[in-house]
Design a protein around this motif. Sequence first.
Motif, PDB file in Angstrom:
ATOM      1  N   ALA A 447       3.212  -5.705  -0.648  1.00  0.00           N
ATOM      2  CA  ALA A 447       1.972  -6.163  -1.282  1.00  0.00           C
ATOM      3  C   ALA A 447       1.425  -5.070  -2.196  1.00  0.00           C
ATOM      4  O   ALA A 447       1.327  -3.906  -1.783  1.00  0.00           O
ATOM      5  CB  ALA A 447       0.936  -6.519  -0.221  1.00  0.00           C
ATOM      6  N   ASP A 448       1.083  -5.458  -3.407  1.00  0.00           N
ATOM      7  CA  ASP A 448       0.516  -4.496  -4.348  1.00  0.00           C
ATOM      8  C   ASP A 448      -0.249  -5.280  -5.396  1.00  0.00           C
ATOM      9  O   ASP A 448       0.124  -6.408  -5.729  1.00  0.00           O
ATOM     10  CB  ASP A 448       1.617  -3.666  -4.998  1.00  0.00           C
ATOM     11  N   ARG A 449      -1.316  -4.668  -5.934  1.00  0.00           N
ATOM     12  CA  ARG A 449      -2.041  -5.373  -7.000  1.00  0.00           C
ATOM     13  C   ARG A 449      -1.212  -5.416  -8.277  1.00  0.00           C
ATOM     14  O   ARG A 449      -1.432  -6.261  -9.145  1.00  0.00           O
ATOM     15  CB  ARG A 449      -3.386  -4.714  -7.257  1.00  0.00           C
ATOM     16  N   ASP A 450      -0.236  -4.518  -8.392  1.00  0.00           N
ATOM     17  CA  ASP A 450       0.718  -4.531  -9.496  1.00  0.00           C
ATOM     18  C   ASP A 450       1.931  -5.343  -9.044  1.00  0.00           C
ATOM     19  O   ASP A 450       2.830  -4.845  -8.363  1.00  0.00           O
ATOM     20  CB  ASP A 450       1.123  -3.100  -9.851  1.00  0.00           C
ATOM     21  N   GLY A 451       1.942  -6.618  -9.422  1.00  0.00           N
ATOM     22  CA  GLY A 451       3.012  -7.493  -8.970  1.00  0.00           C
ATOM     23  C   GLY A 451       4.387  -7.062  -9.440  1.00  0.00           C
ATOM     24  O   GLY A 451       5.386  -7.239  -8.723  1.00  0.00           O
ATOM     25  N   THR A 452       4.460  -6.475 -10.622  1.00  0.00           N
ATOM     26  CA  THR A 452       5.749  -6.005 -11.143  1.00  0.00           C
ATOM     27  C   THR A 452       6.298  -4.880 -10.279  1.00  0.00           C
ATOM     28  O   THR A 452       7.490  -4.841  -9.961  1.00  0.00           O
ATOM     29  CB  THR A 452       5.615  -5.538 -12.600  1.00  0.00           C
ATOM     30  N   ALA A 453       5.427  -3.958  -9.881  1.00  0.00           N
ATOM     31  CA  ALA A 453       5.850  -2.848  -9.023  1.00  0.00           C
ATOM     32  C   ALA A 453       6.293  -3.357  -7.659  1.00  0.00           C
ATOM     33  O   ALA A 453       7.293  -2.900  -7.094  1.00  0.00           O
ATOM     34  CB  ALA A 453       4.718  -1.835  -8.871  1.00  0.00           C
ATOM     35  N   VAL A 470       4.440  -9.650  -2.986  1.00  0.00           N
ATOM     36  CA  VAL A 470       3.240 -10.461  -3.177  1.00  0.00           C
ATOM     37  C   VAL A 470       2.249  -9.637  -3.993  1.00  0.00           C
ATOM     38  O   VAL A 470       2.166  -8.422  -3.843  1.00  0.00           O
ATOM     39  CB  VAL A 470       2.591 -10.902  -1.846  1.00  0.00           C
ATOM     40  N   THR A 471       1.526 -10.308  -4.854  1.00  0.00           N
ATOM     41  CA  THR A 471       0.496  -9.644  -5.651  1.00  0.00           C
ATOM     42  C   THR A 471      -0.836  -9.822  -4.952  1.00  0.00           C
ATOM     43  O   THR A 471      -1.262 -10.948  -4.697  1.00  0.00           O
ATOM     44  CB  THR A 471       0.440 -10.250  -7.063  1.00  0.00           C
ATOM     45  N   ALA A 472      -1.478  -8.702  -4.619  1.00  0.00           N
ATOM     46  CA  ALA A 472      -2.731  -8.800  -3.869  1.00  0.00           C
ATOM     47  C   ALA A 472      -3.617  -7.600  -4.135  1.00  0.00           C
ATOM     48  O   ALA A 472      -3.177  -6.453  -4.015  1.00  0.00           O
ATOM     49  CB  ALA A 472      -2.444  -8.910  -2.372  1.00  0.00           C
ATOM     50  N   ASP A 473      -4.846  -7.872  -4.502  1.00  0.00           N
ATOM     51  CA  ASP A 473      -5.893  -6.854  -4.596  1.00  0.00           C
ATOM     52  C   ASP A 473      -6.610  -6.845  -3.256  1.00  0.00           C
ATOM     53  O   ASP A 473      -7.199  -7.864  -2.850  1.00  0.00           O
ATOM     54  CB  ASP A 473      -6.843  -7.223  -5.735  1.00  0.00           C
ATOM     55  N   VAL A 474      -6.571  -5.725  -2.550  1.00  0.00           N
ATOM     56  CA  VAL A 474      -7.116  -5.691  -1.183  1.00  0.00           C
ATOM     57  C   VAL A 474      -8.634  -5.797  -1.154  1.00  0.00           C
ATOM     58  O   VAL A 474      -9.219  -5.942  -0.069  1.00  0.00           O
ATOM     59  CB  VAL A 474      -6.665  -4.423  -0.432  1.00  0.00           C
ATOM     60  N   THR A 475      -9.299  -5.760  -2.304  1.00  0.00           N
ATOM     61  CA  THR A 475     -10.749  -5.946  -2.318  1.00  0.00           C
ATOM     62  C   THR A 475     -11.137  -7.413  -2.414  1.00  0.00           C
ATOM     63  O   THR A 475     -12.314  -7.753  -2.362  1.00  0.00           O
ATOM     64  CB  THR A 475     -11.379  -5.187  -3.503  1.00  0.00           C
ATOM     65  N   VAL A 497       1.270  -4.431  10.332  1.00  0.00           N
ATOM     66  CA  VAL A 497       0.449  -4.335   9.125  1.00  0.00           C
ATOM     67  C   VAL A 497       0.203  -2.867   8.819  1.00  0.00           C
ATOM     68  O   VAL A 497      -0.216  -2.103   9.700  1.00  0.00           O
ATOM     69  CB  VAL A 497      -0.895  -5.066   9.319  1.00  0.00           C
ATOM     70  N   VAL A 498       0.472  -2.465   7.575  1.00  0.00           N
ATOM     71  CA  VAL A 498       0.245  -1.083   7.166  1.00  0.00           C
ATOM     72  C   VAL A 498      -0.805  -1.071   6.064  1.00  0.00           C
ATOM     73  O   VAL A 498      -0.555  -1.533   4.943  1.00  0.00           O
ATOM     74  CB  VAL A 498       1.535  -0.413   6.668  1.00  0.00           C
ATOM     75  N   ASN A 499      -1.984  -0.550   6.392  1.00  0.00           N
ATOM     76  CA  ASN A 499      -3.057  -0.401   5.420  1.00  0.00           C
ATOM     77  C   ASN A 499      -2.827   0.895   4.663  1.00  0.00           C
ATOM     78  O   ASN A 499      -3.233   1.979   5.091  1.00  0.00           O
ATOM     79  CB  ASN A 499      -4.416  -0.360   6.129  1.00  0.00           C
ATOM     80  N   ASN A 500      -2.154   0.777   3.530  1.00  0.00           N
ATOM     81  CA  ASN A 500      -1.774   1.962   2.763  1.00  0.00           C
ATOM     82  C   ASN A 500      -2.427   2.009   1.387  1.00  0.00           C
ATOM     83  O   ASN A 500      -2.525   3.084   0.804  1.00  0.00           O
ATOM     84  CB  ASN A 500      -0.251   1.994   2.603  1.00  0.00           C
ATOM     85  N   ALA A 501      -2.882   0.876   0.870  1.00  0.00           N
ATOM     86  CA  ALA A 501      -3.452   0.854  -0.486  1.00  0.00           C
ATOM     87  C   ALA A 501      -4.582   1.872  -0.598  1.00  0.00           C
ATOM     88  O   ALA A 501      -5.446   1.965   0.277  1.00  0.00           O
ATOM     89  CB  ALA A 501      -3.963  -0.543  -0.813  1.00  0.00           C
ATOM     90  N   GLY A 502      -4.573   2.634  -1.670  1.00  0.00           N
ATOM     91  CA  GLY A 502      -5.622   3.647  -1.832  1.00  0.00           C
ATOM     92  C   GLY A 502      -5.640   4.220  -3.232  1.00  0.00           C
ATOM     93  O   GLY A 502      -4.748   3.986  -4.051  1.00  0.00           O
ATOM     94  N   LEU A 503      -6.685   4.977  -3.494  1.00  0.00           N
ATOM     95  CA  LEU A 503      -6.817   5.718  -4.745  1.00  0.00           C
ATOM     96  C   LEU A 503      -7.781   6.860  -4.485  1.00  0.00           C
ATOM     97  O   LEU A 503      -8.403   6.914  -3.409  1.00  0.00           O
ATOM     98  CB  LEU A 503      -7.339   4.836  -5.870  1.00  0.00           C
ATOM     99  N   SER A 504      -7.905   7.760  -5.448  1.00  0.00           N
ATOM    100  CA  SER A 504      -8.866   8.849  -5.263  1.00  0.00           C
ATOM    101  C   SER A 504      -9.395   9.311  -6.602  1.00  0.00           C
ATOM    102  O   SER A 504      -8.668   9.331  -7.596  1.00  0.00           O
ATOM    103  CB  SER A 504      -8.224  10.016  -4.526  1.00  0.00           C
TER     104      SER A 504
END
Length: 676
Positions: A447-453, A470-475, A497-504
């Motif tokens: 799962a990633d908001r960047d579906g291509t990636a 799957v394309t998904a924005d976790v927000t 389930v792995v909650n890994n999505a993040g940024l900084s």
Amino acid sequence: MSVVDQLIDRSNRLGADPRNTNYAGGNTSAKGTDTDPVTGGDVELLWVKGSGGDLGTLTPGGLAVLRLDRLRALVEVYPGVEREDEMVAAFDFCLHGKGGAAPSIDTAMHGLVDAAHVDHLHPDSGIALATAADGPALTKEIFGDRVLWVPWRRPGFQLGLDIAAVRTANPAAIGVILGGHGITAWGATSAECEANSGEIIRAAAAYIAEHGRPDPFGAPLAGYEPLPEQERHARAAALAPVIRGLAGTDRRVVGHYTDTPEVLDFLARAEHPRLAALGTSCPDHFLRTKVRPLVLDLPASTPHDEAVERLKTLHEQYRADYRAYYERHATDDSPAMRGADPAIVLVPGVGMFSFGANKQTARVAGEFYLNAINVMRGAEAVSRYTPIDEAEKFRIEYWQLEEAKLQRLPTPKPLATRIAFVTGGGSGIGRAIAHRLAGEGACVVVADRDGTAAAKVAAEIGGTDTAIPVTADVTDTAAIVAALHEAALAFGGVDLVVNNAGLSISKPLLETTEADWDLQHDVMAKGSFLVSREAARILVDQGMGGDIIYISSKNSIFAGPNNVAYGSAKADQAHQVRLLAAELGAHGIRVNGINPDGVVRGSGIFAGGWGAKRAAVYGVKEQDLGAYYAQRTLLKLEVLPETVANAVFALTAGDLSHTTGLHVPVDAGVPAAFLR
């Protein structure tokens, strides 16, 4: 072209067309001469598809190679039908050289029939005749003396003798219909054999199409018509985890969902309860679909909760019936019962759910039941569907030879039958986690908001039996629900389930904007909360426990400079681990966290500018940041994406079954981040 090349080409063509045979079903052979490595003279050989292979993907390595003189000599020592299973072991003494693949139970059929090339196939049209009450008469009407009827006999040495006798007594014949089973055809050349197989298959299909009743499954059943596609898929996604949990009562399974028009039409017709109860007939079918399916006996419009309660009741009845079936037929030397849960569950208006030890097995089980529906349609169109009786099915399902084949299967990998959902899986740590979990046997939803990636990572891992993107924005709650629904439709549910999505965003307090704060908390604190909440609904419905892993950070404990928004969001995640561990433990759901130090190499966050900002904070060059982080640790080691993935595996592979609410440091030893 060599004899073997001709055989492989013919096999691949036949196996590529589902009208000819099902996946891994049937076998082909060719006879010819080769050089005896001992004498240097010619030796007559049989090349035949080995046990467990698939015609469509067959290679020379999948062929068993036997000496025909020794194979034919077995006729003289054959002890009779009561001891015919002993002949399978004798095949090993007929092997030429290293012998290639293990010989299958059908080896005698190919070796004893007096023809250079032989095909044994399981076409839907052929099995329809083979399971029709009027099968012998229909065979005579369609083919005359060109194709003969052979009554049901369990695959083995005696069946090979029976077919060989028919071939000898009817030299003009091109093949046989095997009662309850399939077809066998032969020819003097590979092309002739393939043409004869095709003639039988096409003639049977044409006769059914021309003479068959238009409504072999009966009149439409009010209330059982297919739901509209969007509603149907939403209903399937909601039911899939419940049904998977039931089907996995004795042992965990992976699921597959099918809503082809053939399945939906079958379930919308008045005769489907009767026909489903009769079960399948071809051994390849019921070995994968079990003796019969579980069928929900409610209209498509039944509310979800009511359907779930009825499924649970029907599942209890199915298990009791299966135990009774086993006890009716088991003997002192029968293998132990392998499990009483259904492999196929049919839900009117929605479709078919099939299950197996992995995605491919589950998918193939569904394909086989679709074959069975086609067989029932054909048999009912021109006659009456009459599969082999229950006792014969049991003899094959619990055949010692079948048990031996199962015992030869490789030991499952640690995460086999587990379905993982990894957010931020399109790069960095998430990509490494997805690869590691798949490598250990899990089915992975990237799962990633960047579906291509996400699609790129899923493709790296393998085909759709192993990983899907799957394309998904976790927000976005709706996006998360939709992504988890895709997971349920693809694999039956979610376990890990792995909650890994993040940024900084690295800024001092006075430069940190409200938007900076909100963005980081939305993605990490809120995003992991939303993913955990929606995934927990599935985990609870499945009733099989599960794992939720948070990729937090040492910054959830360690107060670094210029990092207030990121550190606070990570601290929020860290406490979610404790809160959810306390709440979800009653459902067998374990919740743990991982606290990495900064992962520089391969990290999407660092590549996005965070690395340059952190390097500036510490007064080092960006390219030296990983080495800087390593030197401040006790072990002097740099943390990599694979290092974090290793910790995820350690927490979920089973050895830490009694661990929940734990945070695992993956920082090479940062004393300031020690847990207190």
